[in-house]
Write a protein that holds these residues in place. Structure first.
Motif, PDB file in Angstrom:
ATOM      1  N   ALA A  43       0.931  -1.300   0.037  1.00  0.00           N
ATOM      2  CA  ALA A  43       0.097   0.223  -0.013  1.00  0.00           C
ATOM      3  C   ALA A  43       1.057   1.369  -0.048  1.00  0.00           C
ATOM      4  O   ALA A  43       2.136   1.313   0.406  1.00  0.00           O
ATOM      5  CB  ALA A  43      -1.052  -0.011   1.221  1.00  0.00           C
ATOM      6  N   ASP A  44       0.270   2.267  -0.492  1.00  0.00           N
ATOM      7  CA  ASP A  44       1.082   3.542  -0.170  1.00  0.00           C
ATOM      8  C   ASP A  44       1.268   3.757   1.138  1.00  0.00           C
ATOM      9  O   ASP A  44       0.565   3.921   2.053  1.00  0.00           O
ATOM     10  CB  ASP A  44       0.223   4.833  -1.104  1.00  0.00           C
ATOM     11  CG  ASP A  44      -0.004   4.602  -2.561  1.00  0.00           C
ATOM     12  OD1 ASP A  44       0.743   3.962  -3.180  1.00  0.00           O
ATOM     13  OD2 ASP A  44      -0.682   5.337  -3.203  1.00  0.00           O
ATOM     14  N   ALA A  45       2.724   4.616   1.124  1.00  0.00           N
ATOM     15  CA  ALA A  45       3.064   4.950   2.475  1.00  0.00           C
ATOM     16  C   ALA A  45       2.614   6.384   2.858  1.00  0.00           C
ATOM     17  O   ALA A  45       2.285   7.118   1.750  1.00  0.00           O
ATOM     18  CB  ALA A  45       4.515   5.042   2.716  1.00  0.00           C
ATOM     19  N   ALA A  46       2.335   6.714   3.943  1.00  0.00           N
ATOM     20  CA  ALA A  46       1.856   8.088   4.337  1.00  0.00           C
ATOM     21  C   ALA A  46       2.995   8.939   4.721  1.00  0.00           C
ATOM     22  O   ALA A  46       4.408   8.295   4.943  1.00  0.00           O
ATOM     23  CB  ALA A  46       0.877   8.240   5.646  1.00  0.00           C
ATOM     24  N   VAL A  47       2.813  10.172   4.359  1.00  0.00           N
ATOM     25  CA  VAL A  47       4.074  11.134   4.702  1.00  0.00           C
ATOM     26  C   VAL A  47       4.361  10.838   6.297  1.00  0.00           C
ATOM     27  O   VAL A  47       3.548  11.180   7.130  1.00  0.00           O
ATOM     28  CB  VAL A  47       3.654  12.620   4.462  1.00  0.00           C
ATOM     29  CG1 VAL A  47       4.796  13.673   4.788  1.00  0.00           C
ATOM     30  CG2 VAL A  47       3.556  12.868   2.945  1.00  0.00           C
ATOM     31  N   SER A 164       9.256  -2.145   3.691  1.00  0.00           N
ATOM     32  CA  SER A 164       8.846  -0.852   2.724  1.00  0.00           C
ATOM     33  C   SER A 164       9.895  -0.661   1.625  1.00  0.00           C
ATOM     34  O   SER A 164      11.158  -1.181   1.895  1.00  0.00           O
ATOM     35  CB  SER A 164       8.660   0.286   3.433  1.00  0.00           C
ATOM     36  OG  SER A 164      10.031   0.344   4.451  1.00  0.00           O
ATOM     37  N   GLY A 165       9.400   0.038   0.747  1.00  0.00           N
ATOM     38  CA  GLY A 165      10.385   0.191  -0.624  1.00  0.00           C
ATOM     39  C   GLY A 165       9.822   0.919  -1.692  1.00  0.00           C
ATOM     40  O   GLY A 165       8.735   0.943  -1.635  1.00  0.00           O
ATOM     41  N   TRP A 166      10.621   1.161  -2.567  1.00  0.00           N
ATOM     42  CA  TRP A 166      10.362   1.455  -3.929  1.00  0.00           C
ATOM     43  C   TRP A 166      10.557   0.350  -4.996  1.00  0.00           C
ATOM     44  O   TRP A 166      10.611   0.666  -6.392  1.00  0.00           O
ATOM     45  CB  TRP A 166      10.892   2.572  -4.576  1.00  0.00           C
ATOM     46  CG  TRP A 166      10.606   3.796  -3.620  1.00  0.00           C
ATOM     47  CD1 TRP A 166       9.585   4.745  -3.933  1.00  0.00           C
ATOM     48  CD2 TRP A 166      11.248   4.558  -2.471  1.00  0.00           C
ATOM     49  NE1 TRP A 166       9.652   5.810  -3.070  1.00  0.00           N
ATOM     50  CE2 TRP A 166      10.755   5.626  -2.157  1.00  0.00           C
ATOM     51  CE3 TRP A 166      12.347   4.109  -1.796  1.00  0.00           C
ATOM     52  CZ2 TRP A 166      10.822   6.423  -1.020  1.00  0.00           C
ATOM     53  CZ3 TRP A 166      12.614   4.988  -0.621  1.00  0.00           C
ATOM     54  CH2 TRP A 166      11.989   6.427  -0.274  1.00  0.00           C
ATOM     55  N   GLY A 167      10.326  -1.104  -4.923  1.00  0.00           N
ATOM     56  CA  GLY A 167      10.870  -1.870  -5.624  1.00  0.00           C
ATOM     57  C   GLY A 167       9.636  -2.032  -6.352  1.00  0.00           C
ATOM     58  O   GLY A 167       8.481  -1.646  -6.364  1.00  0.00           O
ATOM     59  N   TRP A 181       4.448  -0.163   1.270  1.00  0.00           N
ATOM     60  CA  TRP A 181       4.700  -0.946   2.546  1.00  0.00           C
ATOM     61  C   TRP A 181       3.819  -2.174   2.444  1.00  0.00           C
ATOM     62  O   TRP A 181       2.798  -2.377   1.846  1.00  0.00           O
ATOM     63  CB  TRP A 181       4.707  -0.143   3.667  1.00  0.00           C
ATOM     64  CG  TRP A 181       3.362   0.236   4.133  1.00  0.00           C
ATOM     65  CD1 TRP A 181       2.423   1.307   3.696  1.00  0.00           C
ATOM     66  CD2 TRP A 181       2.461  -0.224   5.092  1.00  0.00           C
ATOM     67  NE1 TRP A 181       1.456   1.286   4.125  1.00  0.00           N
ATOM     68  CE2 TRP A 181       1.107   0.598   5.093  1.00  0.00           C
ATOM     69  CE3 TRP A 181       2.644  -1.414   6.079  1.00  0.00           C
ATOM     70  CZ2 TRP A 181       0.176   0.142   5.942  1.00  0.00           C
ATOM     71  CZ3 TRP A 181       1.490  -1.573   6.754  1.00  0.00           C
ATOM     72  CH2 TRP A 181       0.344  -0.779   6.916  1.00  0.00           C
ATOM     73  N   ASN A 182       4.338  -3.273   3.289  1.00  0.00           N
ATOM     74  CA  ASN A 182       3.180  -4.344   3.499  1.00  0.00           C
ATOM     75  C   ASN A 182       3.781  -5.028   4.812  1.00  0.00           C
ATOM     76  O   ASN A 182       4.776  -4.699   5.500  1.00  0.00           O
ATOM     77  CB  ASN A 182       3.642  -5.551   2.411  1.00  0.00           C
ATOM     78  CG  ASN A 182       2.617  -6.311   2.094  1.00  0.00           C
ATOM     79  OD1 ASN A 182       1.704  -6.382   2.889  1.00  0.00           O
ATOM     80  ND2 ASN A 182       2.482  -6.752   0.695  1.00  0.00           N
TER      81      ASN A 182
END
Length: 264
Positions: A43-47, A164-167, A181-182
């Motif tokens: 899911a998208d991470a929050a700031v 978490s990551g940008w993979g 993140w997951n």
């Protein structure tokens, strides 16, 4: 734009070979392994959700690996993100930069240069897959730039661990601009050994459902448990989002090495 990171894939139950990261970090080659990278099924991470998260980048700004802030001057990542070929010698620090304080890998936060790269000399065959990045200038901590505490103890089997990551979103899928993140499940050494024969002291295995887990671009990125860093993304077995657990370098096992080289 393509990600040049790899969470190395083992295509059989045996460790085969590591990917060779070329000098310009623009290509990957292998014999029996295959590359891998993002958080699959995340899911998208929050700031501000992951203020320790770092994007390790080539000097041209292309994302290579994940990493984590552990002090004002040190960041931790996977050794395979920074070594030449299959050895333990790192590329020169000038080849890299890091973006901190942003959930976007291309904008926001701060870009910083590296002073020194320290690779664990015991790294090899997916063991001790850790490197330290010393910054040229100390970080100034903000609500979006914070160090993460390092784990000293094992994660109990069955506990939730956050990655978490940008993979990549799948083995050949797109690379997200926003941090993903997951939640995965920790396995003990025996369970890891039964699943993929990687039940080693230096590895923590994280189980997940199909179409979830780590992938290309996540290497070196954090796995956290109760707010502490417990693992660094290292490898996948058979591809991204399979039924096999993913392998992370175990921070508790490497804790004394980190302390000896950083004072943290």
């Amino acid at each position: 734009e393509t990600s040049v990171d790899f969470v190395a894939i083992m295509s059989t139950r045996y460790i085969l070979s590591l990917f060779t990261c070329l000098l310009a970090l623009t290509a990957i080659s292998s014999s029996n392994a295959a590359p891998n990278g993002r958080v699959v099924g995340g899911a998208d991470a929050a700031v501000g959700q992951f203020p320790h998260q770092v994007s390790l980048q080539r000097s041209d700004g292309s994302h290579t690996c994940g990493a984590s802030i552990i002090s004002e001057t040190f960041i931790v990542t996977a050794a395979h993100c920074v070594v030449v070929g299959e050895g333990i010698e790192p590329y020169p620090p000038r080849f890299y930069q890091v973006r901190v304080g942003s959930i976007q890998r291309t904008i926001g936060g701060q870009l910083l240069k590296l002073k020194r790269i320290i690779v664990n000399k015991a790294y090899g065959d997916f063991h001790n897959d850790i490197a330290l990045l010393e910054l040229e200038k100390p970080l100034v901590f903000t609500k979006n730039i914070q160090p993460i505490e390092l784990a000293e103890e094992e994660v109990p089997s069955g506990e939730n661990v956050i990655i978490s990551g940008w993979g990549r979103l799948s083995t050949n899928g797109p690379i997200p601009h926003r941090l993903q993140w997951n939640t995965l499940k920790a396995l003990n050494a025996q369970e890891c050994n039964e699943a993929i024969e990687m039940g080693y002291d230096s590895v923590i295995c994280l189980a997940h459902n199909p179409d979830h887990g780590t992938c290309f671009g996540d290497s070196g990125g954090p796995a956290t448990y109760k707010g502490k860093l417990v693992g660094l993304a290292s490898f996948v077995y058979g591809g991204c989002g399979t039924t096999n657990p993913d392998g992370y370098a175990k921070v508790a096992y490497l804790r004394e090495w980190i302390r000896a080289n950083t004072g943290v």
